[in-house]
Write a protein that holds these residues in place. Sequence first.
Motif, mmCIF file in Angstrom:
data_model
loop_
_atom_site.group_PDB
_atom_site.id
_atom_site.type_symbol
_atom_site.label_atom_id
_atom_site.label_comp_id
_atom_site.label_asym_id
_atom_site.label_seq_id
_atom_site.Cartn_x
_atom_site.Cartn_y
_atom_site.Cartn_z
ATOM 1 N N SER A 8 26.705 57.604 44.819
ATOM 2 C CA SER A 8 26.583 56.336 44.105
ATOM 3 C C SER A 8 26.911 55.183 45.057
ATOM 4 O O SER A 8 27.542 55.380 46.091
ATOM 5 C CB SER A 8 27.512 56.297 42.899
ATOM 6 N N GLN A 9 26.448 54.018 44.668
ATOM 7 C CA GLN A 9 26.651 52.848 45.525
ATOM 8 C C GLN A 9 27.965 52.152 45.196
ATOM 9 O O GLN A 9 28.369 52.094 44.035
ATOM 10 C CB GLN A 9 25.501 51.852 45.331
ATOM 11 N N THR A 10 28.613 51.655 46.215
ATOM 12 C CA THR A 10 29.846 50.892 46.021
ATOM 13 C C THR A 10 29.810 49.663 46.914
ATOM 14 O O THR A 10 29.144 49.652 47.954
ATOM 15 C CB THR A 10 31.095 51.716 46.354
ATOM 16 N N ILE A 11 30.536 48.647 46.489
ATOM 17 C CA ILE A 11 30.636 47.413 47.265
ATOM 18 C C ILE A 11 32.106 47.084 47.448
ATOM 19 O O ILE A 11 32.885 47.162 46.502
ATOM 20 C CB ILE A 11 29.860 46.263 46.586
ATOM 21 N N HIS A 12 32.471 46.769 48.670
ATOM 22 C CA HIS A 12 33.859 46.471 48.996
ATOM 23 C C HIS A 12 33.949 45.046 49.517
ATOM 24 O O HIS A 12 33.168 44.647 50.382
ATOM 25 C CB HIS A 12 34.382 47.441 50.061
ATOM 26 N N GLN A 13 34.911 44.334 49.026
ATOM 27 C CA GLN A 13 35.093 42.937 49.422
ATOM 28 C C GLN A 13 36.571 42.712 49.679
ATOM 29 O O GLN A 13 37.413 43.079 48.852
ATOM 30 C CB GLN A 13 34.601 42.031 48.280
ATOM 31 N N TRP A 14 36.894 42.103 50.805
ATOM 32 C CA TRP A 14 38.303 41.828 51.098
ATOM 33 C C TRP A 14 38.466 40.573 51.948
ATOM 34 O O TRP A 14 37.507 40.127 52.552
ATOM 35 C CB TRP A 14 38.950 43.035 51.809
ATOM 36 N N PRO A 15 39.667 39.945 51.869
ATOM 37 C CA PRO A 15 40.816 40.355 51.064
ATOM 38 C C PRO A 15 40.644 39.946 49.601
ATOM 39 O O PRO A 15 39.738 39.193 49.273
ATOM 40 C CB PRO A 15 41.969 39.583 51.716
ATOM 41 N N ALA A 16 41.525 40.390 48.745
ATOM 42 C CA ALA A 16 41.462 40.030 47.332
ATOM 43 C C ALA A 16 41.948 38.609 47.114
ATOM 44 O O ALA A 16 41.426 37.890 46.260
ATOM 45 C CB ALA A 16 42.294 41.006 46.498
ATOM 46 N N THR A 17 42.967 38.214 47.834
ATOM 47 C CA THR A 17 43.478 36.845 47.756
ATOM 48 C C THR A 17 43.766 36.337 49.161
ATOM 49 O O THR A 17 44.099 37.116 50.058
ATOM 50 C CB THR A 17 44.758 36.735 46.914
ATOM 51 N N LEU A 18 43.654 35.019 49.321
ATOM 52 C CA LEU A 18 43.844 34.416 50.636
ATOM 53 C C LEU A 18 44.298 32.980 50.461
ATOM 54 O O LEU A 18 43.701 32.243 49.680
ATOM 55 C CB LEU A 18 42.535 34.461 51.425
ATOM 56 N N VAL A 19 45.357 32.617 51.160
ATOM 57 C CA VAL A 19 45.827 31.234 51.166
ATOM 58 C C VAL A 19 45.741 30.732 52.605
ATOM 59 O O VAL A 19 46.337 31.327 53.505
ATOM 60 C CB VAL A 19 47.278 31.118 50.650
ATOM 61 N N GLN A 20 44.980 29.653 52.795
ATOM 62 C CA GLN A 20 44.741 29.150 54.137
ATOM 63 C C GLN A 20 44.972 27.632 54.173
ATOM 64 O O GLN A 20 44.640 26.936 53.206
ATOM 65 C CB GLN A 20 43.294 29.424 54.560
ATOM 66 N N PRO A 21 45.509 27.110 55.290
ATOM 67 C CA PRO A 21 45.672 25.649 55.388
ATOM 68 C C PRO A 21 44.344 24.971 55.707
ATOM 69 O O PRO A 21 43.422 25.573 56.273
ATOM 70 C CB PRO A 21 46.664 25.499 56.551
ATOM 71 N N VAL A 22 44.269 23.709 55.327
ATOM 72 C CA VAL A 22 43.093 22.901 55.664
ATOM 73 C C VAL A 22 42.881 22.910 57.171
ATOM 74 O O VAL A 22 43.835 22.811 57.945
ATOM 75 C CB VAL A 22 43.288 21.451 55.165
ATOM 76 N N GLY A 23 41.649 23.052 57.590
ATOM 77 C CA GLY A 23 41.316 23.035 59.005
ATOM 78 C C GLY A 23 41.348 24.387 59.677
ATOM 79 O O GLY A 23 40.924 24.520 60.837
ATOM 80 N N SER A 24 41.809 25.399 58.977
ATOM 81 C CA SER A 24 41.865 26.744 59.579
ATOM 82 C C SER A 24 40.516 27.442 59.396
ATOM 83 O O SER A 24 39.717 27.059 58.540
ATOM 84 C CB SER A 24 42.972 27.565 58.933
ATOM 85 N N PRO A 25 40.253 28.493 60.195
ATOM 86 C CA PRO A 25 38.988 29.219 60.047
ATOM 87 C C PRO A 25 39.056 30.227 58.904
ATOM 88 O O PRO A 25 40.116 30.544 58.387
ATOM 89 C CB PRO A 25 38.848 29.933 61.396
ATOM 90 N N LEU A 26 37.870 30.714 58.535
ATOM 91 C CA LEU A 26 37.757 31.667 57.436
ATOM 92 C C LEU A 26 36.797 32.781 57.808
ATOM 93 O O LEU A 26 35.769 32.527 58.452
ATOM 94 C CB LEU A 26 37.233 30.966 56.181
ATOM 95 N N SER A 27 37.152 33.986 57.399
ATOM 96 C CA SER A 27 36.223 35.103 57.520
ATOM 97 C C SER A 27 36.448 36.057 56.360
ATOM 98 O O SER A 27 37.513 36.648 56.224
ATOM 99 C CB SER A 27 36.428 35.845 58.848
ATOM 100 N N LEU A 28 35.446 36.155 55.496
ATOM 101 C CA LEU A 28 35.481 37.092 54.375
ATOM 102 C C LEU A 28 34.423 38.152 54.626
ATOM 103 O O LEU A 28 33.289 37.831 54.986
ATOM 104 C CB LEU A 28 35.188 36.377 53.056
ATOM 105 N N GLU A 29 34.787 39.399 54.382
ATOM 106 C CA GLU A 29 33.868 40.484 54.699
ATOM 107 C C GLU A 29 33.485 41.275 53.448
ATOM 108 O O GLU A 29 34.282 41.453 52.530
ATOM 109 C CB GLU A 29 34.480 41.423 55.733
ATOM 110 N N CYS A 30 32.255 41.735 53.454
ATOM 111 C CA CYS A 30 31.713 42.496 52.342
ATOM 112 C C CYS A 30 30.879 43.631 52.915
ATOM 113 O O CYS A 30 30.055 43.408 53.807
ATOM 114 C CB CYS A 30 30.852 41.586 51.475
ATOM 115 N N THR A 31 31.108 44.847 52.419
ATOM 116 C CA THR A 31 30.301 45.977 52.857
ATOM 117 C C THR A 31 29.814 46.768 51.647
ATOM 118 O O THR A 31 30.483 46.825 50.616
ATOM 119 C CB THR A 31 31.069 46.920 53.789
ATOM 120 N N VAL A 32 28.645 47.347 51.798
ATOM 121 C CA VAL A 32 28.028 48.136 50.736
ATOM 122 C C VAL A 32 27.842 49.553 51.240
ATOM 123 O O VAL A 32 27.471 49.757 52.401
ATOM 124 C CB VAL A 32 26.676 47.523 50.324
#
Lengths: 114, 112
Positions: free
Chosen positions: B1-25
């Motif tokens: 069966s197919q599954t999708i994973h997304q992380w992190p579940a929660t994230l707190v970041q300051p203004v001006g910082s970089p972001l990277s959210l990952e998703c895999t199927v």
Amino acid sequence: AQSVTQLDSQVPVFEEAPVELRCNYSSSVSVYLFWYVQYPNQGLQLLLKYLSGSTLVKGINGFEAEFNKSQTSFHLRKPSVHISDTAEYFCAVSEKAGANNLFFGTGTRLTVIP
Amino acid sequence: SQTIHQWPATLVQPVGSPLSLECTVEGTSNPNLYWYRQAAGRGLQLLFYSVGIGQISSEVPQNLSASRPQDRQFILSSKKLLLSDSGFYLCAWAAQGGSPLHFGNGTRLTVT
């Protein structure tokens, strides 16, 4: 371009009462229609879908929806709601041809009152 | 069966910082992939979608970007976060050809 309108942002209903969540869409082409449910801090879960065929579609958790082409509607119904049905419900539409772009309504918050 | 994973579940970041959210199927090949954002009390806004490796379509101009380095990997990035980037980010996949979207559990991003 398609658009989806969910007129009711919030619907309170007593437990074991029936409920209808309204959804109207506009599109110049043939469409697929969907209802999704979202529980707090979770992703969206597919409730049911209309692709073709019978206009009355049955989904999970006892929900059903009826596609009405003349009224461009796809209202969601359940004859008797439970406390566990409290959630956000989203109607969505996509073109039959294209890259699966799904356009969502703004959602209806269903609150079941004990 | 197919599954999708997304992380992190929660994230707190300051203004001006970089972001990277990952998703895999898992369990499918050549899926369509999507990034949606859900602001508090609002519906879902399509940010990006991809029909293949390296193919990204942007729906809304903003300071976010997306990449698809592998068939079943979809990444949402930003070089400098804004306060307005706060929200609930959802990754989704669909088989080619009109099938429903299947969503991950989302990432709650708070930019402070």
